[in-house]
Scaffold this motif. Structure first.
Motif, mmCIF file in Angstrom:
data_model
loop_
_atom_site.group_PDB
_atom_site.id
_atom_site.type_symbol
_atom_site.label_atom_id
_atom_site.label_comp_id
_atom_site.label_asym_id
_atom_site.label_seq_id
_atom_site.Cartn_x
_atom_site.Cartn_y
_atom_site.Cartn_z
ATOM 1 N N ASP A 40 24.059 22.745 -28.871
ATOM 2 C CA ASP A 40 24.741 23.409 -27.751
ATOM 3 C C ASP A 40 23.756 23.720 -26.620
ATOM 4 O O ASP A 40 24.078 23.577 -25.449
ATOM 5 N N TYR A 41 22.581 24.113 -27.015
ATOM 6 C CA TYR A 41 21.555 24.434 -26.019
ATOM 7 C C TYR A 41 21.133 23.171 -25.266
ATOM 8 O O TYR A 41 20.977 23.189 -24.053
ATOM 9 N N GLN A 42 20.979 22.062 -25.975
ATOM 10 C CA GLN A 42 20.626 20.785 -25.336
ATOM 11 C C GLN A 42 21.749 20.347 -24.392
ATOM 12 O O GLN A 42 21.487 19.870 -23.284
ATOM 13 N N GLN A 43 22.976 20.517 -24.837
ATOM 14 C CA GLN A 43 24.123 20.165 -23.995
ATOM 15 C C GLN A 43 24.117 21.018 -22.726
ATOM 16 O O GLN A 43 24.366 20.527 -21.633
ATOM 17 N N GLN A 44 23.810 22.298 -22.890
ATOM 18 C CA GLN A 44 23.736 23.205 -21.751
ATOM 19 C C GLN A 44 22.630 22.762 -20.789
ATOM 20 O O GLN A 44 22.822 22.752 -19.574
ATOM 21 N N LEU A 45 21.483 22.347 -21.337
ATOM 22 C CA LEU A 45 20.389 21.874 -20.496
ATOM 23 C C LEU A 45 20.789 20.619 -19.726
ATOM 24 O O LEU A 45 20.510 20.489 -18.534
ATOM 25 N N GLU A 46 21.464 19.686 -20.406
ATOM 26 C CA GLU A 46 21.918 18.459 -19.747
ATOM 27 C C GLU A 46 22.917 18.780 -18.633
ATOM 28 O O GLU A 46 22.852 18.208 -17.547
ATOM 29 N N ASP A 47 23.828 19.710 -18.929
ATOM 30 C CA ASP A 47 24.792 20.113 -17.912
ATOM 31 C C ASP A 47 24.084 20.743 -16.707
ATOM 32 O O ASP A 47 24.417 20.468 -15.551
ATOM 33 N N ASP A 48 23.099 21.604 -16.996
ATOM 34 C CA ASP A 48 22.331 22.228 -15.919
ATOM 35 C C ASP A 48 21.592 21.179 -15.095
ATOM 36 O O ASP A 48 21.536 21.263 -13.865
ATOM 37 N N LEU A 49 21.007 20.185 -15.785
ATOM 38 C CA LEU A 49 20.296 19.114 -15.080
ATOM 39 C C LEU A 49 21.252 18.308 -14.199
ATOM 40 O O LEU A 49 20.925 17.961 -13.063
ATOM 41 N N ARG A 50 22.445 18.007 -14.719
ATOM 42 C CA ARG A 50 23.429 17.275 -13.916
ATOM 43 C C ARG A 50 23.828 18.086 -12.683
ATOM 44 O O ARG A 50 23.940 17.554 -11.578
ATOM 45 N N GLU A 51 24.053 19.385 -12.899
ATOM 46 C CA GLU A 51 24.441 20.249 -11.787
ATOM 47 C C GLU A 51 23.332 20.317 -10.741
ATOM 48 O O GLU A 51 23.585 20.229 -9.540
ATOM 49 N N GLU A 52 22.094 20.465 -11.202
ATOM 50 C CA GLU A 52 20.958 20.522 -10.285
ATOM 51 C C GLU A 52 20.803 19.199 -9.540
ATOM 52 O O GLU A 52 20.522 19.172 -8.343
ATOM 53 N N THR A 53 21.024 18.078 -10.243
ATOM 54 C CA THR A 53 20.955 16.758 -9.600
ATOM 55 C C THR A 53 22.019 16.643 -8.516
ATOM 56 O O THR A 53 21.755 16.144 -7.421
ATOM 57 N N ALA A 54 23.231 17.112 -8.821
ATOM 58 C CA ALA A 54 24.299 17.071 -7.834
ATOM 59 C C ALA A 54 23.947 17.932 -6.624
ATOM 60 O O ALA A 54 24.180 17.536 -5.476
ATOM 61 N N GLN A 55 23.368 19.108 -6.864
ATOM 62 C CA GLN A 55 22.980 19.982 -5.759
ATOM 63 C C GLN A 55 21.882 19.339 -4.915
ATOM 64 O O GLN A 55 21.916 19.402 -3.685
ATOM 65 N N LEU A 56 20.908 18.711 -5.589
ATOM 66 C CA LEU A 56 19.833 18.046 -4.852
ATOM 67 C C LEU A 56 20.374 16.868 -4.048
ATOM 68 O O LEU A 56 19.949 16.622 -2.918
ATOM 69 N N THR A 57 21.320 16.131 -4.625
ATOM 70 C CA THR A 57 21.927 15.009 -3.904
ATOM 71 C C THR A 57 22.665 15.517 -2.677
ATOM 72 O O THR A 57 22.558 14.956 -1.584
#
Length: 151
Positions: A40-57
């Motif tokens: 669950d923690y890894q999934q949360q990290l991946e979700d956070d990374l995707r969100e951060e990538t979207a924000q950076l884009t």
């Protein structure tokens, strides 16, 4: 009771020291195992990374839009500068342009007057040809008359 010493391990009997060492090992193993993040923690990290990538884009797109706006603003400033230069050149040449305009108007008026004069001259020429012809004819007759009288 034993008096407290500076080194706790020396004050404890051998068995408790061994128990303490094994307890420490167990805790370290537990800490090492628990240091791996759960799924669950890894999934949360991946979700956070995707969100951060979207924000950076989004920020990158906004930045490129900002760059485009800045380039457009620079072009507008250049165009405004050119318009100002053209305006000052027109103001400097305004007097010359007015003189050329006045000269063109005078030229047009003179051409119209000249055309009228040519039309008048053509009419006078037509009328004067008949007078001249009669004068020449009259002189010829006079000369012929004098020539006959002489002979």
């Amino acid at each position: 009771p034993t008096p407290p010493s500076k080194d706790r391990h020396q004050a404890l009997p051998a068995e408790p020291r061994a128990a303490t060492a094994s307890t420490i090992r167990q805790r370290r193993q537990h800490d090492a195992i628990s240091s791996f993040p759960p799924i669950d923690y890894q999934q949360q990290l991946e979700d956070d990374l995707r969100e951060e990538t979207a924000q950076l884009t989004t920020a990158l797109v906004a930045s490129s839009d900002l760059d485009s706006v800045q380039q457009m603003e620079t072009r507008m400033v250049e165009i405004t500068t050119l318009i100002g230069q053209f305006s000052s050149l027109v103001q400097e040449q305004q007097e010359q342009v007015l003189q050329v305009h006045d000269t063109a108007r005078e030229t047009k008026d003179n051409m119209e007057k000249g055309q009228e004069n040519l039309v008048d001259a053509a009419e006078r020429t037509k009328r004067s040809k008949h007078y001249k012809a009669w004068i020449i004819f009259g002189m010829t007759m006079t000369l012929l008359f004098f020539h006959i009288l002489r002979n």
